[in-house]
Enzyme design. Sequence first.
Site, PDB file in Angstrom:
ATOM      1  N   THR A  80      99.189  13.302 -43.552  1.00  0.00           N
ATOM      2  CA  THR A  80     100.648  13.401 -43.624  1.00  0.00           C
ATOM      3  C   THR A  80     100.971  14.028 -44.977  1.00  0.00           C
ATOM      4  O   THR A  80     100.879  13.376 -46.017  1.00  0.00           O
ATOM      5  CB  THR A  80     101.315  12.032 -43.477  1.00  0.00           C
ATOM      6  N   LYS A  89     106.679  14.736 -38.020  1.00  0.00           N
ATOM      7  CA  LYS A  89     106.210  13.448 -38.546  1.00  0.00           C
ATOM      8  C   LYS A  89     107.243  12.846 -39.503  1.00  0.00           C
ATOM      9  O   LYS A  89     107.421  11.622 -39.568  1.00  0.00           O
ATOM     10  CB  LYS A  89     104.868  13.621 -39.259  1.00  0.00           C
ATOM     11  N   LYS A 102     105.577   7.597 -50.174  1.00  0.00           N
ATOM     12  CA  LYS A 102     105.154   8.998 -50.282  1.00  0.00           C
ATOM     13  C   LYS A 102     105.753   9.820 -49.144  1.00  0.00           C
ATOM     14  O   LYS A 102     106.310  10.896 -49.357  1.00  0.00           O
ATOM     15  CB  LYS A 102     103.623   9.073 -50.273  1.00  0.00           C
TER      16      LYS A 102
END
Length: 304
Positions: A105, A180, A248
């Site tokens: 990711t 995502k 994050k």
Amino acid sequence: MENCTASAPLTVAFLGLGVMGYPMAGHLARAGFNVRVYNRSAEKAARWCAEHKGVSAPTPREAAAGADYVLCCVGNNNDLRSVVLGENGALAGMKPGAVFIDHTTASATVERELSDEAAKHDVAWIDAPVSGGQSGAEKGCLTVFAGGHEAVLAAAAPVLNAYSSKVTHFGAAGSGQLAKMVNQICIAGCVQGLAEGLAFGMNAGLDMGKLVDALSGGAASSWQMVNRSATMVEGKFDFGFAVDWMRKDLGMAIEEGARNGSSLELTKLVDGFYAEVQKLGGSRYDTSSLILRLPRKGTEDSEN
């Protein structure tokens, strides 16, 4: 009788044996692929090889050499660049026509950057972040959000199907990461709502087992409620995806939102709540730990 020669199994390399990569690489080995692994900690790579049919390599370049597919699942943009670029990076060892599938990711920006760099090596690039957490990786039922050439993605189906149950193509390189980000934005709001609802129910003295059972059959139900409500009520937060990693991801979504003009007020608010959880010592707790910062009572009465 006609002679038929079975094709040799594909060779795949897997870079990064964390909580996601370790079981994902294991599924590839069990599916019959020739698997080479690389991990920053050689001890973990050795442990993986002891459990599965496969070999380890000391550098990403050596792991990737001659592989048909190179797969990667590391922590962040910098980790990704470190295993892809440079003298010992994967691109330096990959053969022309091979495919790099990145399950990290990361930012859409770094995916576009590395896709362009891969093209210089005649390597196809697919950004393919996943959802489903550690449990999904272990069960081989991850959801994959993919960006890159659709035909390349379709050809990679036998590889991806080893550990995923759904693969969706969203467009050019970086599109998978954007999808995502939507996933993480939705999860953040859902977990905060669930945390507030559970804390309210506990403070009201409701039977939490009955409450969750009732809610799970209606419109308020969600994956988070079904899988995390009991552990949230019990104050247990050791179930996969950590707060540090969620922050994050949300940070990248907020940054991307500033670029594309999206209003992410709730996402920013929940990111701040996760910062409070970090200050409470919960950096490695899973994302359901949002309930920690809410006043609650009645855990001893819970039937969960």
